[in-house]
Every structure is written in C-alpha cells, then in structure tokens.
Scaffold this active site. Structure first.
Site, short mmCIF file in Angstrom:
data_model
loop_
_atom_site.label_atom_id
_atom_site.label_comp_id
_atom_site.label_asym_id
_atom_site.label_seq_id
_atom_site.Cartn_x
_atom_site.Cartn_y
_atom_site.Cartn_z
N CYS A 1 -59.60 40.28 -61.24
CA CYS A 1 -58.67 39.84 -60.19
C CYS A 1 -57.37 39.40 -60.87
O CYS A 1 -57.36 38.99 -62.01
CB CYS A 1 -59.29 38.68 -59.42
SG CYS A 1 -58.19 37.86 -58.26
N SER B 1 -55.80 36.78 -60.53
CA SER B 1 -55.85 35.37 -60.95
C SER B 1 -56.35 35.25 -62.39
O SER B 1 -55.93 34.35 -63.12
CB SER B 1 -56.75 34.55 -60.03
OG SER B 1 -56.24 34.57 -58.72
N HIS C 1 -53.36 35.87 -64.33
CA HIS C 1 -52.47 34.70 -64.28
C HIS C 1 -52.89 33.68 -65.36
O HIS C 1 -52.04 33.01 -65.93
CB HIS C 1 -52.54 34.01 -62.92
CG HIS C 1 -51.83 34.73 -61.81
ND1 HIS C 1 -50.75 35.55 -62.01
CD2 HIS C 1 -52.03 34.73 -60.47
CE1 HIS C 1 -50.33 36.02 -60.83
NE2 HIS C 1 -51.11 35.55 -59.89
N HIS D 1 -64.10 35.48 -62.30
CA HIS D 1 -64.54 34.65 -61.16
C HIS D 1 -64.98 35.50 -59.96
O HIS D 1 -65.16 34.97 -58.88
CB HIS D 1 -63.41 33.71 -60.73
CG HIS D 1 -62.19 34.43 -60.19
ND1 HIS D 1 -61.31 35.07 -61.01
CD2 HIS D 1 -61.74 34.61 -58.93
CE1 HIS D 1 -60.35 35.61 -60.27
NE2 HIS D 1 -60.60 35.36 -59.00
N CYS E 1 -64.61 37.21 -54.72
CA CYS E 1 -63.20 36.79 -54.58
C CYS E 1 -62.40 37.75 -53.70
O CYS E 1 -62.17 37.48 -52.54
CB CYS E 1 -62.46 36.60 -55.90
SG CYS E 1 -60.76 36.09 -55.58
#
Ligand code: CND
Ligand code: ZN
Ligand code: ZN
Length: 375
Positions: free
Chosen positions: A47, A49, A52, A68, A175
């Site tokens: 993902c 994120s 990030h 995650h 997610c």
C-alpha cells in the site's frame, strides 16, 4: 514439530534507512505473550502508506518491518487469547478494536485509542517488540508488520475470517479495499443518484469508486495525472475520467462547471495538501461532503477560509474507511465470498515475497495498482 512457545527464525524485509531498499534478513520472532497472536504470513499487499514510511512522509522509528495489508494463518497464541486459535485464517488489523475505550464504544467511530498510528512507538501494546535481528530489536509497524514470514500482533489487532477465503486476494481487505469502500459507503454515506469525484486512482481510490457505485451514485468523476489508470477506473464504475494536466484552469473549477456548482461527494485519495484543497472545493459549497482518505506528509498543515465550511460544506476524514476493524473485517470477507464485490481489478501483480523491492518499484512508477507478495 510444533513451533509454539519457541523463537522462530525466519525471513523479513527490514527497513534500516529512509529511501533505501528493503533488505531481506533473518530475524528472530519471539513467541506471543499474553493476549498476543503469532501469525504465519501467506500474502501481503503493498500500500502507498508503506511507501510513505519508506520516504519519511509517515514518520516511524527505525529499523522497522513494514506492511499492513495481509492475510495469514495463526501459528500459536499467547495466554488468555480466546478469539482465534492455531490454524485459523486471519487478517491483521492496523487499526485495532479494543472494544473498551471511548472510541470503540462510540457507535460511529473506529479510531481505537490503542492505535499506534498518530505518534508511532513501533511496539506492541505492552511497549516491547517481538522482533530481533542478531539480538537487536526491530520495530513493529502500526501493530501489523506483515513484510515478514511470521509476525506477532495483539489479539485486538487480528480478525478471524472464513476458512475458505483465498488469502492471496482477501489480504486487500486488510487495508486498500476496506479503506476505500468504507470511505464511500460508511464515511461519506454516498446517496443513490448522487455525483461523486475521486482524486487518485490507486488501489484505495479504485475501491472508493466501487463503494460509490455500490451506494448508487449516478455519476463518478475519476481524477488522476496518470491516464494509464483510466481504463481500470471505468471498469470499476467511473463514468468519466479527467486529467488535471489537460486543463489550463484549476481542476476544481472544471469539476464545478460540469457538476452544476460542485459534486455531492468528493474524495482525496492521494495524500497531498494541494489535492485535498482541490477536492474540498470540488464538492458543492452548500451541500457537498469532502472526505480525506490520503495520508498527508508528516507535520504539514493547511490554511483554509472558514467560509468554505460556513456555507454548508462538510469536511471529514477517516482511517480504514471508518470500519470498526475486528467486527467488520470478517463480514467484509463474507461479502467477498458471497460475490458482493470483486478484488480482482485491484490485483495487477503477484510476486514472491523476496521480490518486495520490485513490487515497490512498480508502485512508484505508476505501473501497478496492487502487487501481492506471496510467502
Ligand atoms: P497509489 O499511489 O497507488 O495511488 C495514488 C494515485 O494518485 C496514483 O494513481 C497517482 O497517479 C495519483 N496522483 C498522484 N499525484 C496526483 C495529483 N497531483 N493529482 C491527481 N492524481 C495524483 O496509492 P494508494 O491507492 O495505495 O493510497 C492512496 C492514499 O491513501 C495514500 O496517501 C495512502 O497513504 C492513503 C491510505 C490511507 C489509509 C487510511 O486508512 N485512511 C489507508 N491506507 C492508505
Ligand atoms: Zn494502507
Ligand atoms: Zn478501543
């Protein structure tokens, strides 16, 4: 031979420095303590994120095992665990559900106070890590750390799912799918016949489109600067696709013009401050709702004219699509099994876990929607 109660040595993708590739290393995974669960990973998605965290846009303590969005099988459980048992298929929950805090008791909210998202400590609930590498501790990531053959999570951060569920698909319920879909149906509460605009057509944004469609939106305007994302957006329900780079005027003005003053619901699913403002301005000033789904760069703020809200707009945001995770994830998997939605459009690449760096390159180059890493 059972591994319960023993330290497991296995491979994990460790991030030791920002903006550096992951190194596949042998780590030691300690047995689960009381109210903890050790999981053998089967599949994990990549993902934005996670990326990030690689770039420092989300700040987490290093070294760390990221990941995650996953599914796996319970290997062993700690004392007092009652909701899962060894052999169960499970999805780790990056937003936990303790069931006891003020937020868990609130009928609408889901940002359980035990989360490790706001100011990440990189530890399990008891304040310690179950991962070491050559004796030195490695941090957890938002309570999940799925880029590892084995991980340990708190019992409040794992949901048992249907034993027949295909883990290499339903990992996305951990997610991307749930975050996007819930942002439309649960957070925005998209209404039948409405007009929606979705900024950002990655795995999360496409799932927002699926949610808008399921909620009966009649027009769904998809926005991205990468036109290669448009065919997929149309496939999942977008009625038109626009590239801000094709216009001289700001994209919010273009959207206002084609939607009689602004859409009913707009979604920012990128994680940039400028597009959060563009998304806000794209929804109608008197009756529109704008939802922030993308994660903004750490410590950055926006200044907006309060008149934008005083006129009647609603501006909101949510983690994990507003779903109470432990309650909702098994139901979402049941809905998937009942063919209420498909995850196939989101999966563009499948790679063995060891090729994790290749998977991240695909995301960064805009060539993939979701890459699933299999163990
Ligand atoms: P991904 O990177 O796959 O998609 C983002 C899309 O945005 C890409 O298609 C880009 O081309 C597009 N884009 C980039 N810049 C612009 C721009 N200036 N204008 C228009 N389009 C642009 O990301 P993802 O779908 O995996 O995740 C999207 C965001 O959602 C990201 O910020 C991620 O961190 C966040 C998120 C939030 C949550 C939550 O719980 N709220 C959970 N997971 C991820
Ligand atoms: Zn995510
Ligand atoms: Zn709670």
């Amino acid at each position: 031979m059972s591994t319960a109660g023993k330290v497991i040595k296995c491979k994990a993708a460790v991030l030791r420095q920002l903006n550096k590739p992951f190194s596949i290393e042998e780590v030691e995974v300690a047995p689960p303590k009381a109210h903890e669960v050790r999981i053998k990973m089967v599949a994990t998605g990549i993902c934005r994120s996670d990326d990030h965290a690689v770039t420092g846009s989300i700040v987490v303590p290093l070294p760390v095992i990221l990941g995650h969005e996953a599914a796996g099988i319970v290997e062993s459980i700690g004392e007092g665990v009652t909701t899962v048992k060894p052999g169960d298929k499970v999805i780790p929950l990056f937003t936990p559900q303790c069931g006891k805090c003020r937020i868990c008791k609130h009928p609408e909210s889901n940002f359980c106070l035990t989360n490790d998202l706001g100011k990440p400590q990189g530890m399990l609930l008891d304040g310690t890590s179950r991962f070491t590498c050559k004796g030195k501790p490695i941090h957890h990531f938002i309570g999940t750390s799925t880029f590892s053959q084995y991980t340990v999570v708190d019992e409040i951060a794992v949901a048992k799912i249907d034993a027949a569920a295909p883990l290499e698909k339903v990992c996305l319920i951990g997610c991307g799918f749930s975050t996007g879909y819930g942002s439309a149906v649960k957070v925005a509460k998209v209404t039948p016949g409405s007009t929606c605009a979705v900024f950002g057509l990655g795995g999360v944004g496409l799932s927002v489109i699926m949610g808008c469609k399921a909620a009966g939106a009649s027009r769904i305007i998809a926005v991205d600067i990468n036109k290669d994302k448009f065919p997929k957006a149309k496939e999942v329900g977008a009625t038109e696709c626009i590239n801000p780079q094709d216009y001289k005027k700001p994209i919010q003005e273009v959207i206002q013009e084609i939607s009689d003053g602004g859409v009913d619901f707009s979604f920012e699913v990128i994680g940039r401050l400028d597009t959060m403002v563009a998304s806000l301005l794209s929804c109608h000033g008197a009756c529109g709702t704008s939802v922030i789904v993308g994660v903004p760069p750490d410590s950055q703020s926006l200044t907006v004219n309060p008149m934008l809200l005083l006129s009647g707009r609603t501006w909101k945001g949510a983690i994990f699509g507003g779903f109470k995770s432990k309650d909702s994830v098994p139901k979402l998997v049941d809905d998937f099994m009942a063919k209420k939605f498909s995850l196939d459009p989101l999966i563009t690449n499948v790679l063995p876990f060891e090729k994790i760096n290749e998977g991240f390159d695909l995301l960064r180059s805009g060539k993939s929607i979701r890459t699933i890493l299999t163990f």
